[in-house]
Design a protein around this motif. Structure first.
Motif, mmCIF file in Angstrom:
data_model
loop_
_atom_site.group_PDB
_atom_site.id
_atom_site.type_symbol
_atom_site.label_atom_id
_atom_site.label_comp_id
_atom_site.label_asym_id
_atom_site.label_seq_id
_atom_site.Cartn_x
_atom_site.Cartn_y
_atom_site.Cartn_z
ATOM 1 N N ARG A 288 6.631 -20.132 0.086
ATOM 2 C CA ARG A 288 5.611 -19.493 0.906
ATOM 3 C C ARG A 288 6.123 -19.093 2.286
ATOM 4 O O ARG A 288 5.397 -18.529 3.093
ATOM 5 N N GLU A 289 7.398 -19.409 2.545
ATOM 6 C CA GLU A 289 7.999 -19.083 3.843
ATOM 7 C C GLU A 289 9.507 -18.948 3.681
ATOM 8 O O GLU A 289 10.073 -19.385 2.679
ATOM 9 N N LEU A 290 10.137 -18.329 4.682
ATOM 10 C CA LEU A 290 11.599 -18.252 4.735
ATOM 11 C C LEU A 290 12.051 -19.049 5.945
ATOM 12 O O LEU A 290 11.669 -18.732 7.073
ATOM 13 N N THR A 291 12.833 -20.086 5.697
ATOM 14 C CA THR A 291 13.304 -20.933 6.788
ATOM 15 C C THR A 291 14.804 -20.864 6.984
ATOM 16 O O THR A 291 15.310 -21.344 7.993
ATOM 17 N N ASP A 292 15.532 -20.262 6.020
ATOM 18 C CA ASP A 292 16.981 -20.154 6.180
ATOM 19 C C ASP A 292 17.543 -19.091 5.235
ATOM 20 O O ASP A 292 16.899 -18.703 4.259
ATOM 21 N N GLU A 293 18.747 -18.666 5.554
ATOM 22 C CA GLU A 293 19.420 -17.679 4.715
ATOM 23 C C GLU A 293 19.573 -18.205 3.297
ATOM 24 O O GLU A 293 19.565 -19.416 3.073
ATOM 25 N N GLY A 294 19.691 -17.255 2.369
ATOM 26 C CA GLY A 294 19.825 -17.626 0.967
ATOM 27 C C GLY A 294 18.494 -17.796 0.255
ATOM 28 O O GLY A 294 18.460 -18.003 -0.952
ATOM 29 N N GLN A 295 17.395 -17.701 0.993
ATOM 30 C CA GLN A 295 16.068 -17.855 0.401
ATOM 31 C C GLN A 295 15.435 -16.494 0.122
ATOM 32 O O GLN A 295 15.822 -15.490 0.709
ATOM 33 N N ALA A 296 14.442 -16.496 -0.766
ATOM 34 C CA ALA A 296 13.702 -15.282 -1.102
ATOM 35 C C ALA A 296 12.211 -15.599 -1.108
ATOM 36 O O ALA A 296 11.801 -16.684 -1.531
ATOM 37 N N LEU A 297 11.425 -14.647 -0.648
ATOM 38 C CA LEU A 297 9.977 -14.781 -0.615
ATOM 39 C C LEU A 297 9.371 -13.694 -1.505
ATOM 40 O O LEU A 297 9.520 -12.507 -1.217
ATOM 41 N N THR A 298 8.732 -14.109 -2.593
ATOM 42 C CA THR A 298 8.081 -13.180 -3.512
ATOM 43 C C THR A 298 6.581 -13.251 -3.285
ATOM 44 O O THR A 298 5.999 -14.339 -3.291
ATOM 45 N N LEU A 299 5.963 -12.085 -3.086
ATOM 46 C CA LEU A 299 4.524 -12.013 -2.840
ATOM 47 C C LEU A 299 3.865 -11.084 -3.840
ATOM 48 O O LEU A 299 4.393 -10.007 -4.151
ATOM 49 N N GLY A 300 2.719 -11.481 -4.332
ATOM 50 C CA GLY A 300 1.952 -10.642 -5.227
ATOM 51 C C GLY A 300 1.285 -9.515 -4.462
ATOM 52 O O GLY A 300 0.923 -9.674 -3.292
ATOM 53 N N ILE A 301 1.134 -8.379 -5.133
ATOM 54 C CA ILE A 301 0.416 -7.223 -4.585
ATOM 55 C C ILE A 301 -0.949 -7.191 -5.270
ATOM 56 O O ILE A 301 -1.051 -6.898 -6.462
ATOM 57 N N GLU A 302 -1.989 -7.513 -4.521
ATOM 58 C CA GLU A 302 -3.346 -7.534 -5.057
ATOM 59 C C GLU A 302 -4.149 -6.396 -4.446
ATOM 60 O O GLU A 302 -4.108 -6.188 -3.228
ATOM 61 N N VAL A 303 -4.870 -5.658 -5.269
ATOM 62 C CA VAL A 303 -5.755 -4.604 -4.770
ATOM 63 C C VAL A 303 -6.990 -5.311 -4.207
ATOM 64 O O VAL A 303 -7.706 -5.997 -4.944
ATOM 65 N N ALA A 304 -7.234 -5.163 -2.910
ATOM 66 C CA ALA A 304 -8.315 -5.892 -2.244
ATOM 67 C C ALA A 304 -9.676 -5.590 -2.861
ATOM 68 O O ALA A 304 -10.507 -6.495 -3.012
ATOM 69 N N ALA A 305 -9.926 -4.345 -3.228
ATOM 70 C CA ALA A 305 -11.246 -3.951 -3.735
ATOM 71 C C ALA A 305 -11.569 -4.543 -5.104
ATOM 72 O O ALA A 305 -12.743 -4.750 -5.431
ATOM 73 N N THR A 306 -10.536 -4.827 -5.902
ATOM 74 C CA THR A 306 -10.779 -5.285 -7.274
ATOM 75 C C THR A 306 -10.263 -6.688 -7.563
ATOM 76 O O THR A 306 -10.665 -7.299 -8.557
ATOM 77 N N GLY A 307 -9.353 -7.189 -6.740
ATOM 78 C CA GLY A 307 -8.741 -8.488 -7.005
ATOM 79 C C GLY A 307 -7.645 -8.438 -8.051
ATOM 80 O O GLY A 307 -7.104 -9.473 -8.443
ATOM 81 N N ALA A 308 -7.274 -7.238 -8.519
ATOM 82 C CA ALA A 308 -6.252 -7.106 -9.561
ATOM 83 C C ALA A 308 -4.853 -7.246 -8.974
ATOM 84 O O ALA A 308 -4.531 -6.618 -7.962
ATOM 85 N N LEU A 309 -4.027 -8.064 -9.626
ATOM 86 C CA LEU A 309 -2.610 -8.164 -9.275
ATOM 87 C C LEU A 309 -1.896 -6.997 -9.947
ATOM 88 O O LEU A 309 -1.912 -6.877 -11.173
ATOM 89 N N VAL A 310 -1.282 -6.119 -9.147
ATOM 90 C CA VAL A 310 -0.674 -4.906 -9.705
ATOM 91 C C VAL A 310 0.847 -4.872 -9.562
ATOM 92 O O VAL A 310 1.483 -3.905 -9.957
ATOM 93 N N GLY A 311 1.433 -5.917 -9.000
ATOM 94 C CA GLY A 311 2.879 -5.951 -8.848
ATOM 95 C C GLY A 311 3.283 -7.050 -7.894
ATOM 96 O O GLY A 311 2.463 -7.885 -7.497
ATOM 97 N N ASP A 312 4.553 -7.041 -7.522
ATOM 98 C CA ASP A 312 5.025 -7.989 -6.525
ATOM 99 C C ASP A 312 6.214 -7.411 -5.777
ATOM 100 O O ASP A 312 6.867 -6.477 -6.241
ATOM 101 N N VAL A 313 6.434 -7.950 -4.609
ATOM 102 C CA VAL A 313 7.541 -7.556 -3.742
ATOM 103 C C VAL A 313 8.334 -8.804 -3.387
ATOM 104 O O VAL A 313 7.805 -9.917 -3.421
#
Length: 195
Positions: free
Chosen positions: A67-92
């Motif tokens: 849920r956070e990046l505290t040091d190099e070598g880490q990755a943060l993956t977040l879901g892309i949710e459409v606010a109006a519908t609550g649908a998860l449509v991808g991730d970054v």
């Protein structure tokens, strides 16, 4: 000037954009993730094979749980949710490669049936803001298969500069792949954002 040793990225969730919520992925997202990460056509140019339910559940318990990046070598993956519908449509994903060089990398994947709506542009624009403005990165790259034209168009739309074309540099999913490398500097991002 290299970032301070205490640099970190600790976002408050959800992160709101005009139409989207960027948020950590949870166990409730398994079916939505399987709907696109499990498809061969969606994964064609991505650095992983279509995922099974078991693989997704394992990723949710491990690297997707960050849920956070505290040091190099880490990755943060977040879901892309459409606010109006609550649908998860991808991730970054934002990778923090080096503290010394203040460098990172972005990646993105979208459900096949929602492309062309600007969701990826909106989500990755916010991801760049997190990397540059919040984490303090100097340089962010995107690496992609040359045949993935929608991803190349997205990188260009975001102001990223094509810096390299690596011909047949990797034997990827049974064939030689040509990689395109894009990059953006913090100073360029600020000029585009704040003009």
């Amino acid at each position: 000037m290299p970032m301070s040793p205490s640099a970190a990225l600790r976002p408050t969730y959800p992160i709101r954009t005009e139409r989207l919520l960027l948020r950590p992925l949870t166990d409730a997202d398994v079916d939505a993730l399987l709907a696109y990460r499990g498809r061969r056509d969606v994964c064609r140019y991505l650095p992983f094979e279509p995922m099974t339910r078991e693989v997704i559940e394992t990723r949710l318990a491990n690297d997707f749980a960050r849920r956070e990046l505290t040091d190099e070598g880490q990755a943060l993956t977040l879901g892309i949710e459409v606010a109006a519908t609550g649908a998860l449509v991808g991730d970054v994903v934002l990778f923090w490669h080096s503290r010394l060089h203040e460098s990172g990398e972005i990646g993105y994947v979208l459900r096949h049936d929602v492309t062309g709506r600007g969701y990826a542009t909106e989500a990755v624009t916010e991801l760049l803001r997190l990397g540059f403005a919040e984490l303090g990165l100097h340089r962010i790259i995107a690496r992609l298969d040359e045949r993935n034209e929608p991803s190349a168009r997205l990188a260009r739309r975001l102001g990223m500069r094509e810096e390299a074309r690596l011909v047949h540099n990797e034997f990827f999913k049974g064939e030689w792949s040509t990689e395109l490398d894009f990059a953006l500097l913090a100073v360029e991002w600020r000029a585009r954002t704040f003009g």
